[in-house]
Design an enzyme around this catalytic site. Structure first.
Site, mmCIF file in Angstrom:
data_model
loop_
_atom_site.group_PDB
_atom_site.id
_atom_site.type_symbol
_atom_site.label_atom_id
_atom_site.label_comp_id
_atom_site.label_asym_id
_atom_site.label_seq_id
_atom_site.Cartn_x
_atom_site.Cartn_y
_atom_site.Cartn_z
ATOM 1 N N ASN A 1 78.642 69.898 74.451
ATOM 2 C CA ASN A 1 78.967 68.526 74.848
ATOM 3 C C ASN A 1 78.438 67.595 73.769
ATOM 4 O OD1 ASN A 1 79.257 66.020 75.978
ATOM 5 N ND2 ASN A 1 77.802 66.342 77.645
ATOM 6 N N LYS B 1 78.800 64.483 73.561
ATOM 7 C CA LYS B 1 78.544 63.117 74.065
ATOM 8 C C LYS B 1 79.166 62.121 73.072
ATOM 9 C CE LYS B 1 74.564 64.981 76.408
ATOM 10 N NZ LYS B 1 73.249 64.793 76.984
ATOM 11 N N HIS C 1 78.973 64.405 84.841
ATOM 12 C CA HIS C 1 77.738 64.514 84.058
ATOM 13 C C HIS C 1 76.750 63.452 84.558
ATOM 14 C CE1 HIS C 1 74.955 64.434 80.696
ATOM 15 N NE2 HIS C 1 75.438 65.616 80.346
ATOM 16 N N GLU D 1 74.929 61.487 83.066
ATOM 17 C CA GLU D 1 75.039 60.198 82.374
ATOM 18 C C GLU D 1 76.168 59.365 82.965
ATOM 19 O OE1 GLU D 1 75.191 61.860 78.409
ATOM 20 O OE2 GLU D 1 73.148 62.606 78.721
ATOM 21 N N GLU E 1 72.258 70.798 85.450
ATOM 22 C CA GLU E 1 71.603 70.044 84.387
ATOM 23 C C GLU E 1 70.492 69.186 84.992
ATOM 24 O OE1 GLU E 1 74.248 69.858 80.629
ATOM 25 O OE2 GLU E 1 74.309 67.963 81.681
ATOM 26 N N GLY F 1 68.130 66.161 76.781
ATOM 27 C CA GLY F 1 67.760 65.386 75.601
ATOM 28 C C GLY F 1 66.270 65.156 75.439
ATOM 29 N N SER G 1 68.356 70.717 77.047
ATOM 30 C CA SER G 1 67.505 71.163 75.933
ATOM 31 C C SER G 1 67.634 72.653 75.642
ATOM 32 C CB SER G 1 66.034 70.770 76.185
ATOM 33 O OG SER G 1 65.918 69.357 76.226
HETATM 34 P P1 13P Z 1 70.798 68.423 75.526
HETATM 35 O O1 13P Z 1 71.164 69.860 75.216
HETATM 36 O O2 13P Z 1 70.838 67.544 74.323
HETATM 37 O O3 13P Z 1 69.527 68.341 76.297
HETATM 38 O O4 13P Z 1 71.960 67.860 76.498
HETATM 39 C C1 13P Z 1 72.289 68.562 77.639
HETATM 40 C C2 13P Z 1 73.505 67.951 78.226
HETATM 41 O O5 13P Z 1 73.465 66.907 78.841
HETATM 42 C C3 13P Z 1 74.777 68.660 78.026
HETATM 43 O O6 13P Z 1 75.771 68.134 78.852
#
Ligand code: 13P
Length: 251
Positions: A10, A12, A96, A98, A168, A174, A213
């Site tokens: 992903n 983003k 997601h 976010e 997640e 992140g 992560s």
């Molecule tokens: P990270 O791997 O950067 O922590 O992000 C995870 C994520 O939100 C994937 O959708």
């Protein structure tokens, strides 16, 4: 039951044309059969560029979001599932954290989007997960049970049959602080149990991805979990070498 392994990237809101081209070139140069299914979800403006760059490779293309509306029409700024399929997407991330936190997507919106994805023959990767506060208050299972219950209450049968679920934990996204292999397996086992209460056959076949992560150095331990069927990878999916190393850890 072998469910197969999926490593989904992903991106983003990251990347540019040069990075897309470099990623595609390096993935194709590596050219190996990794034994896992691979998918990258890039910003939509780059979807076709990535699709062309990856042509001939085994890496599939996905999107990070789609409109809840199925039919074309007056929805400025939105992109529907049929358009995603038209440019070569096979999967789409739905719900997601976010999007839930920053764009107000409710369980009802997430369910509608999962339905819309399947109507367009896309496989939805539906995200669930708890906040740090919820985990510390020992509410992880309660939160996840409610998210799974909402999906079963609100999604059409066809969407449930096609969905992939990504766990997640929001505190792991992140932050560099992944869930431990014990934590991820415990939650994945719980999620599969929640699904089994409603549909035992589906529970055996549904792929459960872990996200938060995931890096080359922790991937193998996470994938050792019996109910961990792959990963949804953010930061480490932006570079071909770390993305491929995670895929190798799954093999
Ligand atoms: P990270 O791997 O950067 O922590 O992000 C995870 C994520 O939100 C994937 O959708």
């Amino acid at each position: 039951m072998t469910r197969g392994t999926l490593i989904a990237g992903n991106w983003k809101m990251n990347g540019d044309s040069a990075q897309i081209d470099a990623f595609a070139r390096e993935v194709k140069q590596a050219g190996e059969d990794l034994g896992a299914d691979l998918l990258v979800c890039v910003p939509l403006v780059y979807a076709e560029r990535m699709q062309q760059g990856l042509s001939g490779s085994a890496v599939a293309l996905g999107a990070q979001n789609l409109a809840a509306e199925i039919e074309p029409g007056a929805f400025t700024g939105e992109v529907n599932g049929a358009m995603l399929a038209d440019v070569g997407c096979s999967h789409v991330i739905v719900g997601h954290s976010e999007r839930r936190a920053l764009y107000g997507e409710t369980d009802a919106v997430v369910a509608a989007k999962a339905d819309a994805a399947v109507a367009a023959h896309l496989q939805p990767i539906v995200c669930v997960g708890e906040t740090l506060r919820q985990r510390e208050a020992d509410q992880t299972e309660q939160v996840l049970a409610a998210q799974i219950a909402a999906l079963f209450a609100q999604c059409e049968r066809a969407a449930l049959a096609r969905m992939i679920v990504a766990y997640e934990p929001i505190w792991a996204i992140g932050t560099g602080r992944s869930a431990s292999p014990e934590q991820s397996q415990a939650v994945h086992g719980f999620l599969r149990g929640q699904i089994a209460e409603r549909d035992a056959t589906l529970a055996r076949s549904v792929q459960l991805l872990y996200g938060g992560s995931v890096k080359p150095d922790n991937a193998a331990a996470l994938f050792a979990g019996a109910d961990v069927d792959g990963a949804l990878v953010g930061g480490a999916s932006l570079k071909a070498d770390s993305f491929l190393d995670i895929a190798r850890a799954a093999g």
